[in-house]
Scaffold this motif. Structure first.
Motif, PDB file in Angstrom:
ATOM      1  N   GLU A  36       0.924   4.081  -2.906  1.00  0.00           N
ATOM      2  CA  GLU A  36       0.674   5.490  -2.618  1.00  0.00           C
ATOM      3  C   GLU A  36       1.805   6.371  -3.146  1.00  0.00           C
ATOM      4  O   GLU A  36       1.560   7.442  -3.698  1.00  0.00           O
ATOM      5  CB  GLU A  36       0.492   5.689  -1.112  1.00  0.00           C
ATOM      6  CG  GLU A  36      -0.818   5.127  -0.594  1.00  0.00           C
ATOM      7  CD  GLU A  36      -0.900   5.078   0.926  1.00  0.00           C
ATOM      8  OE1 GLU A  36       0.050   5.537   1.613  1.00  0.00           O
ATOM      9  OE2 GLU A  36      -1.913   4.566   1.426  1.00  0.00           O
ATOM     10  N   THR A  77       1.242   9.171  -5.986  1.00  0.00           N
ATOM     11  CA  THR A  77       1.589  10.554  -5.662  1.00  0.00           C
ATOM     12  C   THR A  77       2.582  11.106  -6.672  1.00  0.00           C
ATOM     13  O   THR A  77       2.405  12.201  -7.207  1.00  0.00           O
ATOM     14  CB  THR A  77       2.180  10.648  -4.241  1.00  0.00           C
ATOM     15  OG1 THR A  77       1.185  10.234  -3.306  1.00  0.00           O
ATOM     16  CG2 THR A  77       2.617  12.062  -3.919  1.00  0.00           C
ATOM     17  N   GLN A  85       0.827  -1.200   0.000  1.00  0.00           N
ATOM     18  CA  GLN A  85       0.000   0.000   0.000  1.00  0.00           C
ATOM     19  C   GLN A  85       0.867   1.258   0.000  1.00  0.00           C
ATOM     20  O   GLN A  85       0.592   2.205  -0.720  1.00  0.00           O
ATOM     21  CB  GLN A  85      -0.943   0.005   1.212  1.00  0.00           C
ATOM     22  CG  GLN A  85      -1.886   1.176   1.244  1.00  0.00           C
ATOM     23  CD  GLN A  85      -2.842   1.219   0.062  1.00  0.00           C
ATOM     24  OE1 GLN A  85      -3.270   0.188  -0.427  1.00  0.00           O
ATOM     25  NE2 GLN A  85      -3.166   2.402  -0.397  1.00  0.00           N
TER      26      GLN A  85
END
Length: 61
Positions: free
Chosen positions: A30, A34, A26
């Protein structure tokens, strides 16, 4: 220590290992998302032209 105790510890460790794997995955996802947003990248640019998004997975054809 007896076998049942060791087996219970092994099972508990396996659960912790799986949770750590999910957490790290995860975090990596992310970071990629991003960075892609920051740089204005599309999924095609990141994964190639033969990529299509289906629900929450990426399929490369």
């Amino acid at each position: 220590m007896k076998y049942p105790e060791l087996n219970a510890q092994a099972e508990a460790l396996a659960v912790k290992r799986e949770q750590a794997r999910r957490d790290e995955r995860q975090t990596a996802l992310e970071k990629v998302c991003t960075r892609g947003r920051e740089d204005g990248l599309t999924p095609e640019q990141v994964f190639g032209a033969h990529t299509r998004m289906t629900d929450r997975t990426i399929q490369v054809t």
